[in-house]
Motif scaffolding. Structure first.
Motif, PDB file in Angstrom:
ATOM      1  N   PRO A  42      30.912  54.627  25.023  1.00  0.00           N
ATOM      2  CA  PRO A  42      31.745  53.448  24.742  1.00  0.00           C
ATOM      3  C   PRO A  42      31.258  52.277  25.585  1.00  0.00           C
ATOM      4  N   SER A  43      31.478  51.070  25.112  1.00  0.00           N
ATOM      5  CA  SER A  43      31.059  49.903  25.883  1.00  0.00           C
ATOM      6  C   SER A  43      31.950  49.781  27.116  1.00  0.00           C
ATOM      7  N   ALA A  44      31.348  49.461  28.246  1.00  0.00           N
ATOM      8  CA  ALA A  44      32.076  49.423  29.516  1.00  0.00           C
ATOM      9  C   ALA A  44      32.594  48.023  29.780  1.00  0.00           C
ATOM     10  N   SER A  45      33.754  47.967  30.429  1.00  0.00           N
ATOM     11  CA  SER A  45      34.293  46.668  30.827  1.00  0.00           C
ATOM     12  C   SER A  45      33.606  46.222  32.116  1.00  0.00           C
ATOM     13  N   GLY A  46      33.921  45.010  32.563  1.00  0.00           N
ATOM     14  CA  GLY A  46      33.271  44.473  33.767  1.00  0.00           C
ATOM     15  C   GLY A  46      33.567  45.293  35.011  1.00  0.00           C
ATOM     16  N   ASN A  47      34.824  45.717  35.156  1.00  0.00           N
ATOM     17  CA  ASN A  47      35.195  46.511  36.342  1.00  0.00           C
ATOM     18  C   ASN A  47      34.492  47.862  36.347  1.00  0.00           C
ATOM     19  N   GLU A  48      34.419  48.483  35.188  1.00  0.00           N
ATOM     20  CA  GLU A  48      33.740  49.772  35.108  1.00  0.00           C
ATOM     21  C   GLU A  48      32.257  49.638  35.403  1.00  0.00           C
ATOM     22  N   MET A  49      31.656  48.553  34.932  1.00  0.00           N
ATOM     23  CA  MET A  49      30.229  48.322  35.176  1.00  0.00           C
ATOM     24  C   MET A  49      29.976  48.118  36.674  1.00  0.00           C
ATOM     25  N   VAL A  50      30.847  47.349  37.316  1.00  0.00           N
ATOM     26  CA  VAL A  50      30.698  47.126  38.761  1.00  0.00           C
ATOM     27  C   VAL A  50      30.855  48.439  39.515  1.00  0.00           C
ATOM     28  N   THR A  51      31.803  49.250  39.102  1.00  0.00           N
ATOM     29  CA  THR A  51      32.006  50.546  39.757  1.00  0.00           C
ATOM     30  C   THR A  51      30.769  51.422  39.612  1.00  0.00           C
ATOM     31  N   TRP A  52      30.208  51.473  38.404  1.00  0.00           N
ATOM     32  CA  TRP A  52      29.006  52.273  38.194  1.00  0.00           C
ATOM     33  C   TRP A  52      27.827  51.737  39.001  1.00  0.00           C
ATOM     34  N   LEU A  53      27.690  50.429  39.062  1.00  0.00           N
ATOM     35  CA  LEU A  53      26.585  49.857  39.850  1.00  0.00           C
ATOM     36  C   LEU A  53      26.751  50.147  41.334  1.00  0.00           C
ATOM     37  N   LEU A  54      27.984  50.071  41.834  1.00  0.00           N
ATOM     38  CA  LEU A  54      28.215  50.395  43.249  1.00  0.00           C
ATOM     39  C   LEU A  54      27.915  51.857  43.540  1.00  0.00           C
TER      40      LEU A  54
END
Length: 165
Positions: A42-54
């Motif tokens: 599924p496409s990730a929201s901004g918060n989820e993307m930041v969490t994954w990048l961290l």
């Protein structure tokens, strides 16, 4: 039976769509994600993307720190022979006695050289004092000669003054 075949077929599709397939164009060790797997995320929201990048950055940091720790601490440990006394390196009592007598002999040599240097220094001091005394005597003799000459000159000057009216 039809349900069992359907479930097997669905499993094959699911497994093949989630597989990581080896690339035929790249080296055998290189892998890529199949497009069907990426399409199912599924496409990730901004918060989820930041969490994954961290999380990914933390994982990379942990790996980097562990590799540097391995390189600096674990890999560069000295061999035990260079840091610890090995059982075969122990000296026997006879060897220790030998080393002790050798060391005491060397200490005795140093002490005799030191006492000889003290004697030389004392003799130098006395000879220096004697030469100094002799030089003082010579200076005093010269001063006495000069005083005698000056007193003679004074006597002559007084004699000339008394002669003149």
């Amino acid at each position: 039976m039809k349900n069992a075949e359907k479930s097997k077929r669905l499993r094959r599709i699911r497994i093949s769509s989630f597989c990581i397939l080896p690339s035929t164009f790249l080296s055998p060790s290189a892998f890529f994600l199949s497009p069907t797997l990426l399409a199912q995320f599924p496409s990730a929201s901004g918060n989820e993307m930041v969490t994954w990048l961290l999380c990914a950055a933390a994982a990379v940091l942990i790996i980097e720190r562990s590799v540097s720790f391995y390189r600096t601490v674990i890999r560069e440990l000295p061999e035990p022979a260079s840091t610890y006394q090995l059982k075969g390196d122990l000296a026997t009592r006879a060897e220790l006695r030998e080393m002790k007598t050798d060391l005491m002999g060397r200490i005795g040599e140093v002490k005799t050289e030191q006492s000889a240097m003290r004697i030389d220094r004392q003799s130098e001091k006395t000879s220096h004092a004697l030469t100094e005394a002799r030089s003082y005597e010579k200076i005093h003799q010269r001063i006495d000669q000069v005083l005698a000459a000056v007193s003679e000159l004074k006597g002559e000057i007084k004699g000339r003054e008394s002669r003149q009216p």
